[in-house]
Design a protein around this motif. Structure first.
Motif, mmCIF file in Angstrom:
data_model
loop_
_atom_site.group_PDB
_atom_site.id
_atom_site.type_symbol
_atom_site.label_atom_id
_atom_site.label_comp_id
_atom_site.label_asym_id
_atom_site.label_seq_id
_atom_site.Cartn_x
_atom_site.Cartn_y
_atom_site.Cartn_z
ATOM 1 N N HIS A 6 0.795 -1.124 -0.016
ATOM 2 C CA HIS A 6 0.081 0.035 -0.091
ATOM 3 C C HIS A 6 0.896 1.357 -0.019
ATOM 4 C CE1 HIS A 6 -3.003 3.017 1.682
ATOM 5 N NE2 HIS A 6 -3.619 2.621 0.643
ATOM 6 N N LYS A 7 1.262 1.486 -1.357
ATOM 7 C CA LYS A 7 2.218 2.683 -1.381
ATOM 8 C C LYS A 7 2.043 4.015 -0.448
ATOM 9 C CE LYS A 7 4.915 5.284 -4.966
ATOM 10 N NZ LYS A 7 4.795 5.683 -6.478
ATOM 11 N N PRO A 8 0.765 4.544 -0.457
ATOM 12 C CA PRO A 8 0.543 5.655 0.572
ATOM 13 C C PRO A 8 1.114 5.457 1.996
ATOM 14 C CG PRO A 8 -1.278 5.479 -0.790
ATOM 15 C CD PRO A 8 -0.486 4.246 -0.905
ATOM 16 N N SER A 9 0.683 4.295 2.513
ATOM 17 C CA SER A 9 1.174 3.825 3.759
ATOM 18 C C SER A 9 2.868 3.587 3.803
ATOM 19 C CB SER A 9 0.569 2.569 4.248
ATOM 20 O OG SER A 9 -1.152 2.733 4.203
ATOM 21 N N GLU A 10 3.280 3.131 2.923
ATOM 22 C CA GLU A 10 4.576 2.857 2.892
ATOM 23 C C GLU A 10 5.546 4.159 2.942
ATOM 24 O OE1 GLU A 10 5.407 0.403 -0.716
ATOM 25 O OE2 GLU A 10 3.721 -0.812 -0.162
ATOM 26 N N GLU A 11 4.889 5.031 2.133
ATOM 27 C CA GLU A 11 5.577 6.422 1.987
ATOM 28 C C GLU A 11 5.446 7.269 3.396
ATOM 29 O OE1 GLU A 11 3.580 7.911 -1.394
ATOM 30 O OE2 GLU A 11 5.270 7.308 -2.918
ATOM 31 N N LYS A 12 4.501 7.001 3.909
ATOM 32 C CA LYS A 12 4.285 7.412 5.290
ATOM 33 C C LYS A 12 5.143 6.823 6.332
ATOM 34 C CE LYS A 12 0.693 8.539 9.067
ATOM 35 N NZ LYS A 12 -0.653 8.330 9.399
ATOM 36 N N ARG B 276 12.155 3.568 0.761
ATOM 37 C CA ARG B 276 11.283 2.617 0.128
ATOM 38 C C ARG B 276 11.771 2.160 -1.128
ATOM 39 N NH1 ARG B 276 7.897 2.796 -3.834
ATOM 40 N NH2 ARG B 276 5.942 1.129 -3.914
ATOM 41 N N LYS C 233 -7.586 -1.850 2.247
ATOM 42 C CA LYS C 233 -7.389 -0.513 1.813
ATOM 43 C C LYS C 233 -7.894 -0.237 0.535
ATOM 44 C CE LYS C 233 -3.539 0.068 5.366
ATOM 45 N NZ LYS C 233 -4.106 1.318 6.106
ATOM 46 N N ALA D 293 -10.825 2.331 -1.215
ATOM 47 C CA ALA D 293 -10.468 3.403 -2.190
ATOM 48 C C ALA D 293 -11.455 3.227 -3.512
ATOM 49 C CB ALA D 293 -8.950 3.418 -2.535
#
Length: 288
Positions: free
Chosen positions: A96-102, A112, A163, A167
């Motif tokens: 889940h890229k948004p969670s990874e970037e966070k 990442r 997630k 979306a």
């Protein structure tokens, strides 16, 4: 004479016990040394990488090359991230890229790296009460399922799949939780969600890798696929040793580097079921 023999016998017994105890101490001292030689890292990852059989296929290759054992804790992406945030894993490997970037932005990792992708599909009963089979418009399909009030089974477990599903509902302009019972959030993993969908004749969102490896499809089949919004990217991160001093940074980094190397990427590409690829390596794709 008897007294002398008794004394000698006691002395001999004491000597034997002393030798046994000394041997036990020596063995006890040697055992931790052996344990210290064991090399392993803990990877917090998703159920899809575990349940699809990917790890079983590729991890022995990494261990054979490096001597480092990989111990996987497979959770939904949200739970895996929480595990890594507590310092209970050396490496995080989720989707889940948004969670990874966070996770990186909050300082729990310094970088990442993209590893691979596959896609999500909507599976449903062959009877297809919502009449969505063959559609490549996931938003339209979800609207049709909601309109028909056809059973839809959600993992509801804060996983990467959950997630993504949330979306997709939002993109479709539908609040499934406001329905009258057709939407079923079970708070369990992908296997349980698919089993439930098969039992109730319902629809579900699944990653293709887990679907292809699922052994109990019953009456379910893929009904919606091919929409670009169903793209599913995976990323890997070393947990920041500056946050947690016990992180096995060198061995964890070795695993991260192997996954994105030519050898690791080939191992991922080579994993198939019935001739179908479950994951597609893309470590070198910009922006992945």
């Amino acid at each position: 004479m008897l007294r002398r023999s008794f004394v000698l016998g006691c002395a001999a017994t004491a000597a034997m016990l002393g030798a046994v105890m000394l041997g036990t101490v020596v063995l006890g001292l040697a055992q931790p040394s052996k344990a210290a030689d064991d090399r392993f890292i803990t990877v917090a990852s998703t159920t899809s990488t575990e349940d699809s059989g990917l790890f079983k296929a590729i991890l022995p290759k990494f261990t054979q090359k490096t001597g480092i054992e990989v111990r996987v804790v497979a959770k939904g992406t949200g739970q895996a991230i929480d595990l890594a945030k507590r310092g209970d894993a050396d490496v995080l490997f989720v989707h889940h890229k948004p969670s990874e970037e966070k996770f990186v932005a909050e300082g729990f990792s310094t970088e990442r790296k993209p590893v691979m992708y596959n896609d999500f599909v909507i599976v449903g009963p062959k009877a297809d009460p919502a009449h969505v089979k063959g559609s490549k418009d996931v938003a339209g399909a979800l609207k049709a399922i909601a309109t028909a009030k056809a059973p839809f089974v959600s993992r509801g477990d804060d996983s990467g799949t959950h997630k993504a599903e949330q979306a997709l509902w939002k993109n479709a302009g539908v609040d499934p939780a406001s329905g009258d019972g057709w939407y079923r959030s079970i708070g369990q993993g992908m296997g349980a969600a698919l089993n439930t969908a098969a039992a109730v004749g319902g629809y579900a969102l699944a990653d293709r890798g887990t679907w292809l490896s699922f052994k109990n499809p019953g009456d379910l089949e893929i009904v919606v696929e091919g929409d670009r919004r169903l793209f599913n990217q995976y990323g890997v991160m070393l947990v920041n040793p500056a946050k947690f001093s016990h992180i096995k940074a060198a061995d964890g980094q070795a695993f991260v580097d192997w996954l994105v190397s030519g050898e690791g990427q080939k191992a991922i590409a080579d994993y198939t079921i019935d001739g179908q690829s479950l994951f597609f390596p893309n470590a070198t794709d910009p922006g992945a």
